[in-house]
Scaffold this motif. Sequence first.
Motif, PDB file in Angstrom:
ATOM      1  N   ARG B  16       0.842  -1.203   0.000  1.00 24.99           N
ATOM      2  CA  ARG B  16       0.000   0.000   0.000  1.00 24.99           C
ATOM      3  C   ARG B  16       0.873   1.248   0.000  1.00 24.99           C
ATOM      4  N   PHE B  17       0.474   2.203  -0.827  1.00 22.84           N
ATOM      5  CA  PHE B  17       1.026   3.552  -0.704  1.00 22.84           C
ATOM      6  C   PHE B  17      -0.105   4.427  -0.190  1.00 22.84           C
ATOM      7  N   PRO B  18       0.229   5.571   0.338  1.00 29.50           N
ATOM      8  CA  PRO B  18      -0.860   6.415   0.846  1.00 29.50           C
ATOM      9  C   PRO B  18      -1.943   6.579  -0.223  1.00 29.50           C
ATOM     10  N   LEU B  21      -3.597   1.174  -3.357  1.00 32.14           N
ATOM     11  CA  LEU B  21      -3.265  -0.221  -3.115  1.00 32.14           C
ATOM     12  C   LEU B  21      -2.527  -0.678  -4.372  1.00 32.14           C
ATOM     13  N   ALA B  22      -1.197  -0.642  -4.333  1.00 27.54           N
ATOM     14  CA  ALA B  22      -0.416  -0.856  -5.555  1.00 27.54           C
ATOM     15  C   ALA B  22      -0.360  -2.336  -5.914  1.00 27.54           C
ATOM     16  N   ASN B  23      -0.225  -3.189  -4.907  1.00 19.67           N
ATOM     17  CA  ASN B  23      -0.280  -4.638  -5.150  1.00 19.67           C
ATOM     18  C   ASN B  23      -1.242  -5.234  -4.149  1.00 19.67           C
ATOM     19  N   GLY B  40       0.189  -5.124 -17.941  1.00 14.72           N
ATOM     20  CA  GLY B  40      -0.790  -4.335 -17.195  1.00 14.72           C
ATOM     21  C   GLY B  40      -0.745  -2.886 -17.620  1.00 14.72           C
ATOM     22  N   GLU B  41      -1.851  -2.209 -17.359  1.00 13.96           N
ATOM     23  CA  GLU B  41      -1.929  -0.795 -17.704  1.00 13.96           C
ATOM     24  C   GLU B  41      -0.915   0.001 -16.890  1.00 13.96           C
ATOM     25  N   ASN B  42      -0.774   1.251 -17.266  1.00 10.31           N
ATOM     26  CA  ASN B  42       0.043   2.139 -16.445  1.00 10.31           C
ATOM     27  C   ASN B  42      -0.570   2.200 -15.053  1.00 10.31           C
ATOM     28  N   GLY B  43       0.275   2.058 -14.071  1.00  6.08           N
ATOM     29  CA  GLY B  43      -0.211   2.143 -12.703  1.00  6.08           C
ATOM     30  C   GLY B  43      -0.812   0.861 -12.177  1.00  6.08           C
ATOM     31  N   ALA B  44      -0.696  -0.226 -12.939  1.00  7.60           N
ATOM     32  CA  ALA B  44      -1.290  -1.488 -12.491  1.00  7.60           C
ATOM     33  C   ALA B  44      -0.508  -2.076 -11.320  1.00  7.60           C
ATOM     34  N   GLY B  45       0.742  -1.696 -11.173  1.00 10.43           N
ATOM     35  CA  GLY B  45       1.516  -2.185 -10.032  1.00 10.43           C
ATOM     36  C   GLY B  45       2.680  -3.070 -10.419  1.00 10.43           C
ATOM     37  N   SER B  47       5.797  -2.286 -11.691  1.00  9.97           N
ATOM     38  CA  SER B  47       7.089  -1.837 -11.179  1.00  9.97           C
ATOM     39  C   SER B  47       7.167  -1.992  -9.671  1.00  9.97           C
ATOM     40  N   THR B  48       6.061  -1.728  -9.013  1.00  7.78           N
ATOM     41  CA  THR B  48       6.051  -1.844  -7.560  1.00  7.78           C
ATOM     42  C   THR B  48       6.393  -3.276  -7.140  1.00  7.78           C
ATOM     43  N   LEU B  49       5.757  -4.247  -7.810  1.00  8.70           N
ATOM     44  CA  LEU B  49       6.006  -5.642  -7.478  1.00  8.70           C
ATOM     45  C   LEU B  49       7.487  -5.977  -7.658  1.00  8.70           C
ATOM     46  N   HIS B  88      15.995  -1.225 -14.567  1.00  8.15           N
ATOM     47  CA  HIS B  88      14.855  -0.412 -14.155  1.00  8.15           C
ATOM     48  C   HIS B  88      14.216   0.309 -15.322  1.00  8.15           C
ATOM     49  N   GLN B  89      12.932   0.615 -15.120  1.00  9.89           N
ATOM     50  CA  GLN B  89      12.168   1.341 -16.128  1.00  9.89           C
ATOM     51  C   GLN B  89      12.820   2.685 -16.413  1.00  9.89           C
ATOM     52  N   HIS B  90      13.168   3.390 -15.336  1.00  8.18           N
ATOM     53  CA  HIS B  90      13.909   4.639 -15.510  1.00  8.18           C
ATOM     54  C   HIS B  90      15.359   4.303 -15.255  1.00  8.18           C
ATOM     55  N   SER B 403       3.464  14.231 -10.197  1.00  6.48           N
ATOM     56  CA  SER B 403       4.507  13.201 -10.189  1.00  6.48           C
ATOM     57  C   SER B 403       3.983  11.873  -9.687  1.00  6.48           C
ATOM     58  N   SER B 404       2.864  11.872  -8.946  1.00  6.62           N
ATOM     59  CA  SER B 404       2.408  10.589  -8.432  1.00  6.62           C
ATOM     60  C   SER B 404       1.451   9.891  -9.398  1.00  6.62           C
ATOM     61  N   LEU B 405       1.175  10.507 -10.554  1.00  5.18           N
ATOM     62  CA  LEU B 405       0.368   9.801 -11.556  1.00  5.18           C
ATOM     63  C   LEU B 405       1.249   8.815 -12.327  1.00  5.18           C
ATOM     64  N   SER B 406       0.600   7.841 -12.953  1.00  3.07           N
ATOM     65  CA  SER B 406       1.371   6.910 -13.775  1.00  3.07           C
ATOM     66  C   SER B 406       1.745   7.601 -15.090  1.00  3.07           C
ATOM     67  N   GLY B 407       2.747   7.033 -15.742  1.00  5.24           N
ATOM     68  CA  GLY B 407       3.248   7.641 -16.976  1.00  5.24           C
ATOM     69  C   GLY B 407       2.163   7.868 -18.012  1.00  5.24           C
ATOM     70  N   GLY B 408       1.312   6.905 -18.179  1.00 10.56           N
ATOM     71  CA  GLY B 408       0.257   7.018 -19.187  1.00 10.56           C
ATOM     72  C   GLY B 408      -0.690   8.162 -18.861  1.00 10.56           C
TER      73      GLY B 408
HETATM   74  N1  ATP Z   1       6.636   5.607  -4.173  1.00  4.73           N
HETATM   75  C1  ATP Z   1       5.309   5.663  -4.391  1.00  4.73           C
HETATM   76  N2  ATP Z   1       4.522   6.391  -3.580  1.00  4.73           N
HETATM   77  C2  ATP Z   1       3.199   6.444  -3.771  1.00  4.73           C
HETATM   78  N3  ATP Z   1       2.556   5.810  -4.746  1.00  4.73           N
HETATM   79  C3  ATP Z   1       3.285   5.071  -5.589  1.00  4.73           C
HETATM   80  C4  ATP Z   1       4.695   4.967  -5.456  1.00  4.73           C
HETATM   81  N4  ATP Z   1       5.163   4.171  -6.448  1.00  4.73           N
HETATM   82  C5  ATP Z   1       4.086   3.798  -7.160  1.00  4.73           C
HETATM   83  N5  ATP Z   1       2.953   4.327  -6.648  1.00  4.73           N
HETATM   84  C6  ATP Z   1       1.596   4.105  -7.127  1.00  4.73           C
HETATM   85  O1  ATP Z   1       1.388   2.729  -7.150  1.00  4.73           O
HETATM   86  C7  ATP Z   1       0.643   2.376  -8.300  1.00  4.73           C
HETATM   87  C8  ATP Z   1       1.429   1.330  -9.078  1.00  4.73           C
HETATM   88  O2  ATP Z   1       2.546   1.959  -9.673  1.00  4.73           O
HETATM   89  P1  ATP Z   1       3.617   1.173 -10.546  1.00  4.73           P
HETATM   90  O3  ATP Z   1       4.745   2.098 -10.807  1.00  4.73           O
HETATM   91  O4  ATP Z   1       3.920  -0.112  -9.912  1.00  4.73           O
HETATM   92  O5  ATP Z   1       2.809   0.937 -11.901  1.00  4.73           O
HETATM   93  P2  ATP Z   1       3.283   0.224 -13.231  1.00  4.73           P
HETATM   94  O6  ATP Z   1       2.384  -0.910 -13.413  1.00  4.73           O
HETATM   95  O7  ATP Z   1       4.719  -0.057 -13.203  1.00  4.73           O
HETATM   96  O8  ATP Z   1       2.915   1.354 -14.307  1.00  4.73           O
HETATM   97  P3  ATP Z   1       3.705   1.796 -15.644  1.00  4.73           P
HETATM   98  O9  ATP Z   1       3.278   0.908 -16.716  1.00  4.73           O
HETATM   99  O10 ATP Z   1       3.216   3.202 -15.864  1.00  4.73           O
HETATM  100  O11 ATP Z   1       5.163   1.739 -15.334  1.00  4.73           O
HETATM  101  C9  ATP Z   1       0.383   3.630  -9.072  1.00  4.73           C
HETATM  102  O12 ATP Z   1      -0.898   4.097  -8.715  1.00  4.73           O
HETATM  103  C10 ATP Z   1       1.417   4.576  -8.557  1.00  4.73           C
HETATM  104  O13 ATP Z   1       0.939   5.909  -8.625  1.00  4.73           O
END
Ligand code: ATP
Lengths: 316, 504, 309, 354
Positions: B16-18, B21-23, B40-45, B47-49, B88-90, B403-408
């Motif tokens: 969880r991020f504030p 629910l990323a994963n 998965g779509e942008n923001g699907a989680g 990279s977080t995983l 890494h993605q970036h 900055s907290s939005l997904s790239g898409g």
């Molecule tokens: N450090 C963080 N703090 C708060 N929220 C975050 C953080 N990192 C990611 N998120 C949020 O968690 C969710 C998942 O992000 P993540 O980067 O894992 O997506 P992704 O599937 O890799 O997307 P993309 O295809 O755009 O790379 C998104 O809503 C993102 O805004």
Amino acid sequence: GSDGDSGATATSECGTDTSVAMGDSVTDLTFALVAPSAKDDLAFTQSMVDSLTRLGIEPQITDGTFIVEEAAAAIRGYAEEGVDVVIAHGTQYGGSLAEIAPDFPDTSFIWGTATDTQGLDNVFAYYPEADQGGYVNGWIAAEMTDGAAMGVVGPVEAGDAVAYVNGFIAGATANGAPAPSVVYTGSFSDVALATETAQAHVDNGAQVLTGTSQSTVGAVNVAAANDIPWFGTQSNQEAWSTDLVVASQVYHWDVVLDDMIESIEGGTLGGEAMAITLQNGGLVIEINGCYGLDDSVVDGAEGIIAEIIDGTIDPT
Amino acid sequence: MTTSTPLLELRGITKRFPGVLANDDVSFDVRTGEVHALLGENGAGKSTLMKILFGLYQADEGQIMLRGEEATITSPTSAIEQRVGMVHQHFMLVPTLTVVENVALGLHDARKLRPDLDAVGARIREISEEYGLEVDPDIDVWKLSVGERQRVEIIKALYRDAELLVLDEPTAVLTPQEVDDLFVILRQLTAAGTGIVFISHKLHEVLALSDRITVLRNGRVTGRTVPAETDRQQLAEMMVGREVDLAPDRPIVETGPVRLSVSGLHVTGDRGTPAVVDVDLDVRGGEILGIAGVSGNGQRELAEAIAGLRQLDRGSISIDGADTTGVTPGMARAAGLSYVPEERMKDGAVGEFDVAENLLLVDHGDSRFIRNGLFDRDQIETHAARLVEEYAVKTPTLHTPTSSLSGGNIQKLIMARELDSDPLVILAAQPTRGVDIGAAEYIHRRLVEQRGEGVAVLVISEDLDEVFALSDRIAVMFDGAVVKIFDRADATRESVGLAMTGVV
Amino acid sequence: MSDFFTLTVLVGTLASGIRTAMPYLLAALGETVGQRSGVLNLGVDGVMLLGAFGGYYTVLQTENHWLGVLVGLAIGLGMGLVYALVTIVFHAEQGISGIGIFLFGLGFSDLLFQELVGTPRPIKPLPKVEIPLLADIPHLGPAFFQHNLLTYVAFALVPLTTWMLMKTTFGMNVRAVGENPQAADSLGVSVAQTRMGAILFGNTMAGLAGAGLSLQLAIFQHNLTNGLGFIAVALVYFGAWRPRWVLAGALLYGMVTATRLRWQSLDIIPRGASDVAAMAPAIITILALVLLASRVRGPAALTKPFSRH
Amino acid sequence: MSRLAGAFVPLGAALLAFVFGAVMILALGENPIDGLLAIIDGAFGSGERIAATAVRATPLLLVGAGITIAFRASVINIGGEGQIIAGALLSTAVALWLPDLPKIVLLPLVILAGLVGGGFWGAIPGALKAYASVNEILSTIMLNIVAVQLMNYLLRGPMIDPIEVEGTRIPQTERLTDNAALPTLIEGTRLHFGVILAIIAAVVVWVILWRTPTGFRLRAVGHNPDAARAAGMNVERNIVKALTMSGALSGLAGVVLVFGSESLRLVTDGGSAGFTGSAGFNGIVAALFGGLHPLWTIPSSFLFGSLLTGATELQRDLQIPNALAIALNGLIVLFVVSSDRARGWIKDRFGAAT
Ligand SMILES: Nc1ncnc2c1ncn2[C@@H]1O[C@H](COP(=O)(O)OP(=O)(O)OP(=O)(O)O)[C@@H](O)[C@H]1O
Ligand SMILES: Nc1ncnc2c1ncn2[C@@H]1O[C@H](COP(=O)(O)OP(=O)(O)OP(=O)(O)O)[C@@H](O)[C@H]1O
Ligand SMILES: [Mg+2]
Ligand SMILES: [Mg+2]
């Protein structure tokens, strides 16, 4: 008070402590002192502390208040507290004093260095005729060097510093020396600049150094390192270099303070500006016994002082 | 496929991020010698995983099993020690260091006085040779092209003997040729037993490379499949959760007058060498001109020159008949240009600004938004709410930091801002790079819509699918010059691809 | 003017410029390393004051210069620990923390001085070390090879600092965390430890610079540095984070200062223009930078605290 | 809960700093409780003292409000001291030249001159940064030195009090005309119009930064100059603008220091702090302490103002050198900025708000 010290020079026994001993108290008035630099700066502020000590007065002190606003608050605070006499030992405090003094008509303020009291009748002003001592120092220096170059380490080109420096030049040239070279560093406090200035003078051939302000402590070191005699002003600077300080023009404010205290005790709280001079013994040329100046030179200096006192010589 | 213990098994990972629910209870495994794709779509989680796996984040719940044993990965160091590598993605490169230094970072205990860069360099050359990862070890990284930087990233992981290699959108910035090369390398690695996690938005790549596919949506696993049993359309729908139209309809449009004209343009690049050489282009209203080309062939400099961001040496540019040669970006915009920059976080949006502010970035001086000399906050809110709605920007609130939005979503936001200002000319560089299928479809539709409204659209893209999906004409850049301009009808992937290598 | 071009005066000017440059150089080299790691320290002046007092007081008590230097180093190290705690552990804003350190150093060094010493009493200055043979070269010897040891140390530290930054593991890590801490972190380089090391180095150098100043001037008093530490920070920008250019900046500042004092002493600059002369080093430094027109970018992560989230 | 913690963390940190201060006071052989009481008494002990505290806070607030503009635009302005001096010099010059103008004309003119003087002194590093890539930390530090010497030159030369030419050559102007004095707000105290001016300035800065296109551009350029440029903004001009506005407010602080002072004249002691009271630096502390938010800079400036006035009493009452107060200020800064969580709280709640 003008019947203070009889002689205008005092030669210290070599090895004696130059610090000032507490005198017998001359008054029951309470005192406070507000000053811009440290109370033991061996320069401007210490000259006042020493003078009070000679009079047996232990004032409350707020020192290091180079910020005018802070000094003003302290001056006002002492007046509120009911201190009888508040000494504002900084020219720059004058403006604030002009506002504060009228609010406390029963308090006496003593302010310097200043040549007038801004029309305030509970303010005494004091100032040194620093060119007099400068002249004597310059004269002695010329006597010792035989036509060699001399260097002056000045701070900002203003205030008493200019008077002292101009007096020194006048004294030296009157005694046949070439005009001393003068550098104003642009700072009262930058020791590094004063040090390098002294070094520049030495590299340019100076055989004698003098200077004024608290930054000159660095210059004295250069004098010591190069075995070059030093002339001091404001306080006795022998403590900085026992061997090479030839003479210091020392401010004995006690001479005028004494008069002021008398007036205050008599109910006159101010209204007069008083100078310390060679005449009234407020300026004393303190010769360092350790340096071993020729008696003939000392005698010559005594002569010059006498001529300044009787007005034959105009040191400006 | 083997039945032995998987190399990696993630069990019930929740993060969880504030406010996000990323994963959500994600399970995922990788076997030795396979490529497991994560979609998965942008923001699907995604990279977080993977960051959890690499020790950059800690999971709130769940377990990581490596080679059948529970592993604690608290930092990248412990991940590396357990032979997990990540690209890494970036890019995680230090631009001011050389390639060797970038690879050598962290290898040497800081207590060891000097890094043995010669040995590292030698090993890099070995790896380069073994896998065909060509790169000069002694060059500063900032001087490298994007593709070369990618290679450095892979070398970094290989150098550390990674057994499990995570590649987070490695192809987003690569040319088709580079993608092919990369796949050769990855196949070599799997043959040697490496397990690979592959993340990409390009479905044909996923289908071509992977052994298994897992799809994430909103942090949850929504599908698992293998390439043989699926196709692009189905994958796209698994990701987005609705039907997706992969190629937008392009109705026939009458072309209008020339809106953007570039002639005899010469521009110098960052390295002081000629980047754009004698380029002539005309784009008419109602037409989309696609610029294809391998990255680093002058496209960026061309775009920046048109946008007023880069000095030009010679030549002229005009927008809607007005001479905009050497003008400021503000003046180019005033002449009717909208500009969607290639690097969206660097040039396209202010990360610290909220969504509403970024939507105002260009038009903040417009009288609509100002009352009595101050911002009219109601108008600004209404405007932002409308654009967020119209362009389907997914954001919790209008005042969420961008900055907290997904790239898409950031890209959709930029599109919304740029297209809403009634431009005459749209210059869009890499408009869907790293953007998920759903959002890319959306962006494409919007660009085609603008074409329908008589706007001249110049699209710069390294993605041939994109160029073909959008363009009326296709210009190919090579070595700073436009080597050929195709009519859409005459262009084939082969002919364009060949032109991209300079062969005309 | 012609007086200035006598050899003795030129030699004296060179020597003076070098002496003057020493504390600037030491402090600026330290700050260079700190900034390369991404940490700005505006507190250099405060650390210098503490180091200056510590060094001075030690020599006053023991007459041992090397003990004084050691104390200066130790005080710098201690302040480095404080600064590292504040900026790395607590992630405090670097600009304001530095000013906090400055105020603390300004006040505390003065407090200690007033309580422990009072009247400024001179100490024996750092002895000059004449480099054998070289010191005897006419003119060049006195200009370059008759300085105190710390001056040689400061100059020797220029290539050493470059070497440390460019060739050692620590230096490589410093450059990496100053530019892209995420990347360094992802390879297991500890950003915190690396920055800590750079901060300790920087502050230790500031402490040394302070001790160097007070031992060279052989005195301490309230605010002895007179803003020297701030100028040292400015010189890091002048030098674009490259030790040899930082050296150039320190020398330029020192030489202009030395020259203007000598020109005043020789009446080349008339007495009434003393204030203009005092502005010269500042103005010339700015103008030099304008002419050099260095567009080098600073460390990308400068002033940015690092965290993974 | 987190709000409560947010409020108590910095207080706790400040308290901890005071504990250190107390230890120092103990080491000097005085009672720390007396010390604390002296500080409180000095800052708030009477109406007059509260007024003095407010007056002391005024230049900090003006400089601090300017600093928020500069720092929000990512320009580090260390040149407050020089800009204060430049503003003071130009406004003093105006008052010297046109002493006979009626107050209603002269006072605004003096204020304007202060803004222009400080603004000009800020525009120089701004232009140097924007058009010659000269780092502003370097140029502002150097320009502080230049300003001090310029002041020394003018006050011992062209602007010196004519009486002093013959007298002791104190580098000061004559007492300036009362027509230029900032009106006193409450008779019998030093509280003057400058305090209101400063609060207005802080509010105006807040409005500019968050409610106008000008501020929007400044902030955009501060956060991301590349994106700002691509969006059509003139990055260079905004850099100059930020430093000019920041300098102008410092210049106004210079006006307040001269025309709100009891002495009503400009005096130099050869350095800058004697005149500015280091407001150019303390204003930075106040602004950062206020989370770079102009409105929070108001209480923050008053806090530091009260420490400064309190310290005077500490010295007067207990003979504790005011060096201790300076050191204590440093400690408070260090302790409070280290209570990071609290800053985060302030930022979350107010900084990001538009
Ligand atoms: N450090 C963080 N703090 C708060 N929220 C975050 C953080 N990192 C990611 N998120 C949020 O968690 C969710 C998942 O992000 P993540 O980067 O894992 O997506 P992704 O599937 O890799 O997307 P993309 O295809 O755009 O790379 C998104 O809503 C993102 O805004
Ligand atoms: N992105 C933009 N959109 C619309 N107008 C803009 C934009 N950027 C600048 N302007 C306008 O262009 C002109 C130049 O802008 P610049 O940023 O240089 O500030 P300026 O002229 O000093 O304006 P101000 O003082 O109002 O901030 C201004 O009139 C401004 O209103
Ligand atoms: Mg991702
Ligand atoms: Mg404007």
